[in-house]
Design a protein around this motif. Sequence first.
Motif, mmCIF file in Angstrom:
data_model
loop_
_atom_site.group_PDB
_atom_site.id
_atom_site.type_symbol
_atom_site.label_atom_id
_atom_site.label_comp_id
_atom_site.label_asym_id
_atom_site.label_seq_id
_atom_site.Cartn_x
_atom_site.Cartn_y
_atom_site.Cartn_z
ATOM 1 N N PHE A 188 0.655 -1.332 0.436
ATOM 2 C CA PHE A 188 0.258 0.707 0.241
ATOM 3 C C PHE A 188 0.587 1.581 0.077
ATOM 4 C CE2 PHE A 188 -2.542 3.577 2.344
ATOM 5 C CZ PHE A 188 -3.653 3.297 1.368
ATOM 6 N N LEU A 189 1.726 1.729 0.667
ATOM 7 C CA LEU A 189 2.662 2.547 0.896
ATOM 8 C C LEU A 189 3.594 2.561 -0.334
ATOM 9 C CD1 LEU A 189 3.417 2.423 4.118
ATOM 10 C CD2 LEU A 189 1.628 3.574 3.332
ATOM 11 N N PHE A 190 4.433 1.755 -0.543
ATOM 12 C CA PHE A 190 5.435 1.291 -1.237
ATOM 13 C C PHE A 190 5.139 1.146 -2.848
ATOM 14 C CE2 PHE A 190 6.857 1.355 3.174
ATOM 15 C CZ PHE A 190 7.907 2.681 3.219
ATOM 16 N N LYS A 191 4.652 0.352 -2.933
ATOM 17 C CA LYS A 191 4.680 -0.467 -4.463
ATOM 18 C C LYS A 191 4.304 0.173 -5.247
ATOM 19 C CE LYS A 191 6.782 -4.850 -3.937
ATOM 20 N NZ LYS A 191 7.669 -5.238 -4.540
ATOM 21 N N LYS A 192 4.855 0.248 -6.615
ATOM 22 C CA LYS A 192 4.220 0.729 -7.620
ATOM 23 C C LYS A 192 2.558 -0.103 -8.060
ATOM 24 C CE LYS A 192 7.952 2.842 -9.802
ATOM 25 N NZ LYS A 192 8.019 3.518 -11.097
ATOM 26 N N LYS A 193 1.361 1.083 -8.082
ATOM 27 C CA LYS A 193 0.408 0.001 -8.757
ATOM 28 C C LYS A 193 0.085 -0.180 -9.976
ATOM 29 C CE LYS A 193 -0.265 1.064 -4.094
ATOM 30 N NZ LYS A 193 1.534 1.541 -3.663
ATOM 31 N N ILE A 194 0.001 -1.914 -11.112
ATOM 32 C CA ILE A 194 0.362 -1.359 -11.807
ATOM 33 C C ILE A 194 -0.483 -2.914 -12.361
ATOM 34 C CG2 ILE A 194 2.078 -2.482 -14.252
ATOM 35 C CD1 ILE A 194 4.532 -0.498 -12.185
ATOM 36 N N CYS A 241 -2.936 -6.567 -17.576
ATOM 37 C CA CYS A 241 -2.155 -6.172 -18.579
ATOM 38 C C CYS A 241 -0.976 -4.640 -18.781
ATOM 39 C CB CYS A 241 -3.232 -5.074 -19.148
ATOM 40 S SG CYS A 241 -4.198 -3.631 -18.086
ATOM 41 N N GLY A 242 -0.319 -4.314 -17.336
ATOM 42 C CA GLY A 242 0.442 -3.445 -16.908
ATOM 43 C C GLY A 242 0.177 -1.900 -16.904
ATOM 44 N N GLY A 243 -1.605 -1.615 -16.476
ATOM 45 C CA GLY A 243 -2.050 -0.736 -16.841
ATOM 46 C C GLY A 243 -2.253 -0.006 -15.341
ATOM 47 N N LYS A 244 -2.014 1.262 -14.975
ATOM 48 C CA LYS A 244 -2.026 2.158 -13.662
ATOM 49 C C LYS A 244 -3.362 1.831 -12.773
ATOM 50 C CE LYS A 244 -1.839 6.811 -11.738
ATOM 51 N NZ LYS A 244 -1.751 8.229 -12.032
ATOM 52 N N MET A 245 -3.339 1.821 -12.134
ATOM 53 C CA MET A 245 -4.730 0.952 -10.700
ATOM 54 C C MET A 245 -4.894 2.975 -10.090
ATOM 55 S SD MET A 245 -4.300 -2.434 -9.729
ATOM 56 C CE MET A 245 -2.838 -2.584 -9.516
ATOM 57 N N VAL A 246 -6.060 2.667 -9.888
ATOM 58 C CA VAL A 246 -6.941 3.152 -9.227
ATOM 59 C C VAL A 246 -7.243 3.097 -7.994
ATOM 60 C CG1 VAL A 246 -8.248 5.596 -8.920
ATOM 61 C CG2 VAL A 246 -7.569 5.047 -11.104
ATOM 62 N N LYS A 247 -6.809 3.243 -6.193
ATOM 63 C CA LYS A 247 -7.722 2.889 -5.356
ATOM 64 C C LYS A 247 -8.459 3.395 -5.877
ATOM 65 C CE LYS A 247 -5.770 5.543 -2.222
ATOM 66 N NZ LYS A 247 -4.724 6.694 -0.925
ATOM 67 N N GLU A 248 -9.239 2.528 -4.631
ATOM 68 C CA GLU A 248 -10.247 2.968 -4.065
ATOM 69 C C GLU A 248 -10.847 2.595 -2.670
ATOM 70 O OE1 GLU A 248 -13.559 1.276 -6.792
ATOM 71 O OE2 GLU A 248 -13.150 2.283 -8.270
ATOM 72 N N LYS A 249 -11.325 3.013 -2.173
ATOM 73 C CA LYS A 249 -11.778 2.493 -0.247
ATOM 74 C C LYS A 249 -13.035 2.343 -0.105
ATOM 75 C CE LYS A 249 -11.753 4.786 4.047
ATOM 76 N NZ LYS A 249 -11.104 6.278 4.855
ATOM 77 N N ALA A 250 -13.438 1.041 0.253
ATOM 78 C CA ALA A 250 -14.428 0.635 0.373
ATOM 79 C C ALA A 250 -14.988 -0.501 2.066
ATOM 80 C CB ALA A 250 -14.451 -0.397 -0.460
ATOM 81 N N CYS A 252 -8.248 -1.058 -12.572
ATOM 82 C CA CYS A 252 -7.607 -0.593 -13.766
ATOM 83 C C CYS A 252 -7.911 -0.050 -14.240
ATOM 84 C CB CYS A 252 -6.314 -2.288 -14.199
ATOM 85 S SG CYS A 252 -5.734 -1.920 -15.729
ATOM 86 N N SER A 253 -7.143 0.858 -14.755
ATOM 87 C CA SER A 253 -7.933 2.392 -15.600
ATOM 88 C C SER A 253 -8.056 1.638 -17.489
ATOM 89 C CB SER A 253 -7.076 3.585 -16.250
ATOM 90 O OG SER A 253 -5.853 3.029 -15.999
ATOM 91 N N SER A 254 -6.960 0.486 -17.389
ATOM 92 C CA SER A 254 -6.880 -0.012 -19.186
ATOM 93 C C SER A 254 -7.755 -0.876 -19.006
ATOM 94 C CB SER A 254 -5.353 -0.265 -19.259
ATOM 95 O OG SER A 254 -4.553 0.419 -19.250
ATOM 96 N N CYS A 255 -7.992 -1.574 -18.208
ATOM 97 C CA CYS A 255 -8.950 -3.416 -18.670
ATOM 98 C C CYS A 255 -9.965 -3.497 -17.436
ATOM 99 C CB CYS A 255 -7.576 -4.713 -18.027
ATOM 100 S SG CYS A 255 -7.089 -4.899 -16.384
ATOM 101 N N ALA A 299 -1.182 -8.069 -2.586
ATOM 102 C CA ALA A 299 0.115 -7.959 -1.657
ATOM 103 C C ALA A 299 0.776 -9.484 -1.726
ATOM 104 C CB ALA A 299 -0.260 -7.767 -0.481
ATOM 105 N N GLN A 300 -0.330 -10.586 -2.024
ATOM 106 C CA GLN A 300 -0.403 -11.914 -2.147
ATOM 107 C C GLN A 300 0.891 -12.219 -3.718
ATOM 108 O OE1 GLN A 300 -3.093 -14.100 -0.536
ATOM 109 N NE2 GLN A 300 -3.104 -13.016 0.898
ATOM 110 N N LYS A 301 0.688 -11.955 -4.590
ATOM 111 C CA LYS A 301 1.277 -11.854 -5.838
ATOM 112 C C LYS A 301 2.974 -11.124 -5.546
ATOM 113 C CE LYS A 301 -2.575 -11.040 -8.023
ATOM 114 N NZ LYS A 301 -3.301 -12.267 -9.499
ATOM 115 N N LYS A 302 3.831 -12.835 -6.348
ATOM 116 C CA LYS A 302 4.592 -12.012 -6.675
ATOM 117 C C LYS A 302 5.317 -11.302 -7.660
ATOM 118 C CE LYS A 302 6.147 -15.229 -3.130
ATOM 119 N NZ LYS A 302 6.735 -14.824 -2.456
ATOM 120 N N THR A 303 6.067 -9.892 -7.198
ATOM 121 C CA THR A 303 6.028 -8.776 -8.440
ATOM 122 C C THR A 303 7.566 -8.431 -8.675
ATOM 123 O OG1 THR A 303 5.342 -7.080 -6.735
ATOM 124 C CG2 THR A 303 4.127 -7.611 -8.315
ATOM 125 N N LYS A 304 7.458 -8.263 -9.734
ATOM 126 C CA LYS A 304 9.310 -7.585 -9.353
ATOM 127 C C LYS A 304 9.790 -6.601 -8.905
ATOM 128 C CE LYS A 304 9.161 -10.415 -14.396
ATOM 129 N NZ LYS A 304 8.972 -10.207 -15.299
#
Length: 90
Positions: free
Chosen positions: A21-27, A31-40, A72-75, A85-90
């Motif tokens: 939440f604090l440090f990773k890029k939200k990709i 598809c590799g698109g930019k993601m937008v945060k939503e609070k629910a 995701c703003s693209s897909c 957070a559980q996914k393995k990202t590069k």
Amino acid sequence: MKKDKITGFQYDFTPRELFYFLFKKKICPNCGGKMVKEKAYEIVSSSELNTRSDPIFIQDTNVKHYYYKFKCSSCNQEFLLKDLAQKKTK
């Protein structure tokens, strides 16, 4: 006290979720698109959130349990913070 009344709120993060939440890029992992945060939130019974060692809420009331999701703003696919957070990202 009315059972329908909401008397508290809760945010909960695992250390891995907080780090993402604090440090990773939200990709988007799809598809590799930019993601937008939503609070629910969801309304849950305080008895579901209490533990035996630390009953932090009043019994028999409702609590707003807040969580974050990312869209995701693209897909237009949505992901919960805990899943990202559980996914393995590069």
